[in-house]
Enzyme design. Structure first.
Site, PDB file in Angstrom:
ATOM      1  N   ASP A 195      45.897  40.957  32.190  1.00  0.00           N
ATOM      2  CA  ASP A 195      45.793  41.533  33.535  1.00  0.00           C
ATOM      3  C   ASP A 195      46.126  40.496  34.598  1.00  0.00           C
ATOM      4  O   ASP A 195      45.499  40.437  35.648  1.00  0.00           O
ATOM      5  CB  ASP A 195      44.393  42.124  33.764  1.00  0.00           C
ATOM      6  CG  ASP A 195      44.320  42.996  35.007  1.00  0.00           C
ATOM      7  OD1 ASP A 195      45.385  43.446  35.474  1.00  0.00           O
ATOM      8  OD2 ASP A 195      43.209  43.221  35.514  1.00  0.00           O
ATOM      9  N   MET A 196      47.146  39.678  34.335  1.00  0.00           N
ATOM     10  CA  MET A 196      47.552  38.642  35.278  1.00  0.00           C
ATOM     11  C   MET A 196      48.642  39.175  36.217  1.00  0.00           C
ATOM     12  O   MET A 196      49.777  38.702  36.241  1.00  0.00           O
ATOM     13  CB  MET A 196      48.042  37.395  34.532  1.00  0.00           C
ATOM     14  CG  MET A 196      46.949  36.670  33.776  1.00  0.00           C
ATOM     15  SD  MET A 196      45.687  35.949  34.859  1.00  0.00           S
ATOM     16  CE  MET A 196      44.208  36.779  34.313  1.00  0.00           C
TER      17      MET A 196
END
Length: 801
Positions: A471-472
């Site tokens: 989830d970067m």
């Protein structure tokens, strides 16, 4: 007659406490040592058992052994963490208190020959106290430099933007969050007082998502200020008095499954602003006599609404009676599935909008398509579908956009001269498993896209994370600034802030790095538990030379707690997780994700002073844990959306669900030692972090129990900073309810004001009637745990200042 019995009881009590502490440390220490951690806790446990036994026998050697333990602990603590007060505290607090207790005469009454042993114990306790006092004033985490470049007397003019105004989310659509105003400056900011407060009346209801937040940054043009509330009510305000002028309610219908219920900002269009939009006006195809000035509001159920800026009435010549349906041509459409939460941009001809897509619910979610609509009629002019073979293919009858294509949930930025919109993207959901992702769906994920705002054609793209499983996203509005390169040439730059902490500095004309970017190898396997089925990993990831994340891998030395007991448990938990630095693959065993899901940078971005060539920001650092849960990819969808991004997420359609949580101690505190939040100043001529300071206190860290002392520790924050020509940085954001001002030159705190609720929003500043104001929304953040409210608070100098 009863005094000896009393003494015996007190001594026995002390023996029991020390014995229990010893057993806890011994058992926990053995567990930690078997995992490859420190053996200190075993040694401490053994010494405490000896102390308990000697004390039980009424032997003076008890205090000698305790003094030895204290001295050894001090040496070990400094070896592990240096002179970091908050890192030292859990190592020394219980032992220090217990040591003082042993000096109480009633505890050791009846023990002979205590003189020298008490001196020894007192000496070690004195050393501990001196060390702690010294560490308060010598923080190894802070950088105490000074930006040498002075503020020019004259600010660069921004075409179409009055110095007194804040007409866009980032003041300009270039996302700089900088104002040339300087009535409020580093000398008088300490005198700021509340000028007015507006209560919107829009509060969280029982039917709302747990992720209900108040993150709006107001905009101000002339004699009007505009805000949107959590339920996307648009309110026009008199900026001099805070009085409401009118209100428009889009009638949003929500339920608890919405992953986000928020509105970060609105967009303003003025047909007469030909100066700002000279380039894009060449593509203008329409006009509006009904709404020459309008405000666009993104609505969480998938609508874009246009409202007359003067009257508060819907612009019925835009779309269908004042709105366009962003769910049109969407695959797997449902309320809240495609959710515009951030402002887009407006040009002389086009309004560009994007939105978020529900994370980690299933692999059959709406598209992350970016769209451009005619700014007056609402006609769809172009699309950029991030998962399509031809991103610009217009939808037709019986066709839809590509499902699960990467979305762009953060605020957009715009270069009016180049007519380019800059779009930060995330990853196509599900986020934590990507074994079924196609090359097309990864092509534009986690990227900065430069798109022609009039045609929708891609100019360039730059990917910040390959095959993202953490989830970067690119979470922040990019900031555009013209800077000097090493050759002394002025280069139009774009600053791309990421959750990983990388700040990529690119030439915004072509996407080429200005600050070097290096592809580095990253972990490919996990050491604990099975490898993830059906997954693959990128062998390298890009790293910028400008990076605000901690550069060293975490070790068990970095673990923390309120006491040595929960710190020990955090060290054990850390050793049981998979972690080999950033980009360690997700796993069934559990993987430590650091930087965590909140990122080093979030949607608040940074503030750039182009006149002075400096930037200020508020990075954070809070580890998370992701744990994959094996599941049948063909299982029925029995659960509704959780209304939050944390906890158990089903990821229907893939062979895993996932549990995502902050990495916390048994007491609910972060397992990583503070600081978790900073403010920082960067010299854009050298791209050096010149100063860096902790921000925030523990005052509101346990809001449901009691209020803690306002001691600076460095707490996480959600929300951005702004800066002014008065050499002042303003920032709220933190978990304690304050708005603060810092000196841009050196990071010194100049002022702070208590807010009536959480300030998880970016402030803004403007001038009207010769007076400068600073305004912030204090409305709280659901999942962040801050106090909810509905307060818009304005500060100004008293009239006599």
């Amino acid at each position: 007659m009863n005094q000896p019995t009393s003494r015996s009881g007190l001594t026995t009590f002390t023996v029991i406490i020390i014995g229990l502490l010893a057993l806890f440390l011994l058992i926990g220490g053995i567990w930690l040592a078997t995992l490859g951690g420190s053996i200190y806790y075993i040694i401490a446990g053994v010494l405490l058992l000896i102390v308990a036994w000697q004390l039980y026998k009424r032997a003076s050697t008890a205090l000698w052994f305790y003094a030895a333990l204290m001295l050894g602990t001090i040496i070990w603590s400094v070896w592990e963490v240096g002179t970091d007060f908050w890192a030292l505290a859990p190592r020394l607090d219980i032992l220090g208190i217990l040591g003082l207790w042993l000096l109480v005469p009633a505890v050791t009454r009846g023990i002979n020959n205590l003189g020298s042993s008490k001196v020894a114990l007192s000496s070690t306790l004195a050393i501990a106290i001196v060390l702690m006092v010294y560490s308060i004033f010598n923080d190894p985490q802070e950088i105490n430099g000074e930006i040498k470049t002075p503020q020019p007397e004259t600010a660069q003019a921004v075409p179409g933007v009055a110095e007194s105004d804040w007409p866009a989310y980032g003041r300009t659509q270039a996302g700089v969050r900088y104002s040339p105003l300087k009535q409020i400056n580093d000398q008088n900011v300490k005198d700021l007082k509340v000028a007015w407060t507006l209560r919107t009346g829009d509060l969280k209801t029982d039917n709302d998502s747990g992720e209900t937040t108040n993150q709006v940054t107001p905009i101000k043009i002339g004699n009007n200020m505009f805000i949107c509330t959590a339920h996307q009510q648009l309110i026009a305000i008199d900026p001099a008095t805070g009085k409401e002028k009118w209100r428009f309610d889009p009638k949003l219908k929500t339920d608890k499954s919405f992953q986000h219920l928020t509105c970060r900002g609105v967009m303003y269009y003025d047909a007469n602003n030909t100066t700002e939009f000279a380039t894009s006006l060449q593509s203008k195809k329409s006009s509006s006599t009904q709404c020459p000035r309008k405000v666009f509001v993104p609505v969480n159920d998938g609508r874009l609404v246009a409202v007359n800026a003067d009257t508060g009435k819907a612009c019925t010549d835009f779309g269908q009676n004042g709105q366009v349906n962003l769910q049109e041509f969407m695959p797997y459409a449902y309320p809240g599935g495609y959710n515009p939460t951030s402002p887009g941009i407006v040009t002389g001809s086009t309004v560009v909008i994007a939105g978020s897509v529900t994370d980690n619910y299933s692999n059959k979610e709406p598209s992350g398509v970016i769209r451009g609509y005619d700014v007056n009629t609402g006609k769809l002019l172009w699309v950029f579908d991030t998962g399509a073979a031809d991103p610009n293919a217009m939808p037709g009858e019986g066709t839809t956009f590509v499902h699960n294509s990467p979305n762009a949930w953060a605020p957009l930025a715009y270069d009016a001269k180049l007519d380019i919109v800059y779009v930060p993207t995330g990853v196509g959901t599900p986020d934590i498993w990507g074994g079924d992702r196609t090359e097309l769906k990864e092509r534009y994920a986690n990227s900065m896209l430069a798109i022609n705002a009039s045609t929708g054609k891609l100019v360039w793209n730059f990917q910040t994370t390959h095959h993202d499983l953490w989830d970067m996203d690119v979470p922040s509005q990019p900031s555009l600034a013209d800077i000097k390169n090493k050759a002394g040439q002025t280069v139009p730059a774009i600053y791309v802030l990421t959750k990983t902490g990388n700040a990529f500095v690119l030439d915004r004309r072509n996407g080429q790095p200005i600050v070097p970017v290096t592809e580095k190898p990253v972990p490919q396997t996990v050491k604990r538990g099975p490898q993830t089925k059906g997954e693959f990993y990128s062998k390298t990831q890009p790293f910028s030379d400008l990076n605000l994340a901690p550069q060293d891998k975490l070790t068990d030395k970095d673990m923390w707690g309120a006491t040595m007991l929960d710190q020990l448990m955090c060290r054990v938990s850390f050793k049981r997780l998979n972690y080999d630095g950033i980009y360690t693959p997700p796993s069934e065993n559990g993987t430590l994700v650091f930087p965590g899901n909140l990122g080093v940078f979030e949607w608040g971005g940074m503030s750039v002073n182009p006149d002075r060539q400096v930037a200020v920001m508020n990075p954070i650092g809070l580890p998370f844990v992701s744990r994959l849960i094996p599941a049948d990819p063909n299982r029925a969808q029995t659960a509704k959306g959780a209304g939050t991004e944390q906890g158990v997420q089903p990821m229907y359609g893939v062979p895993y669900g996932v549990e995502i949580s902050a990495f916390l101690s048994p007491l609910g505190l972060p397992c990583k030692q503070p600081a978790w939040g900073y403010v920082a100043g960067v010299d854009l001529k050298t791209h050096e972090v010149v100063w860096k300071k902790r921000i925030g206190t523990i005052r509101d860290s346990l809001p449901n129990l009691f209020q803690l002392p306002a001691v600076k520790i460095g707490v996480p924050g959600l929300g951005g900073s702004i800066s002014t020509a008065g050499n002042v940085m303003f920032v709220g954001a933190t978990q304690d309810n304050y708005l603060r001002a810092f000196n841009v030159t050196n990071g010194k705190k100049l002022w702070e004001a208590r807010l009536p609720a959480g300030g998880q929003a970016t402030p803004m500043t403007y001038e009207i009637n010769g007076k400068q104001y600073v305004v912030i929304m204090a409305g709280g953040h659901g999942s962040f745990g801050t106090k909810m409210g509905d307060y818009l608070v304005a500060y100004a100098l008293p009239d006599n200042k």
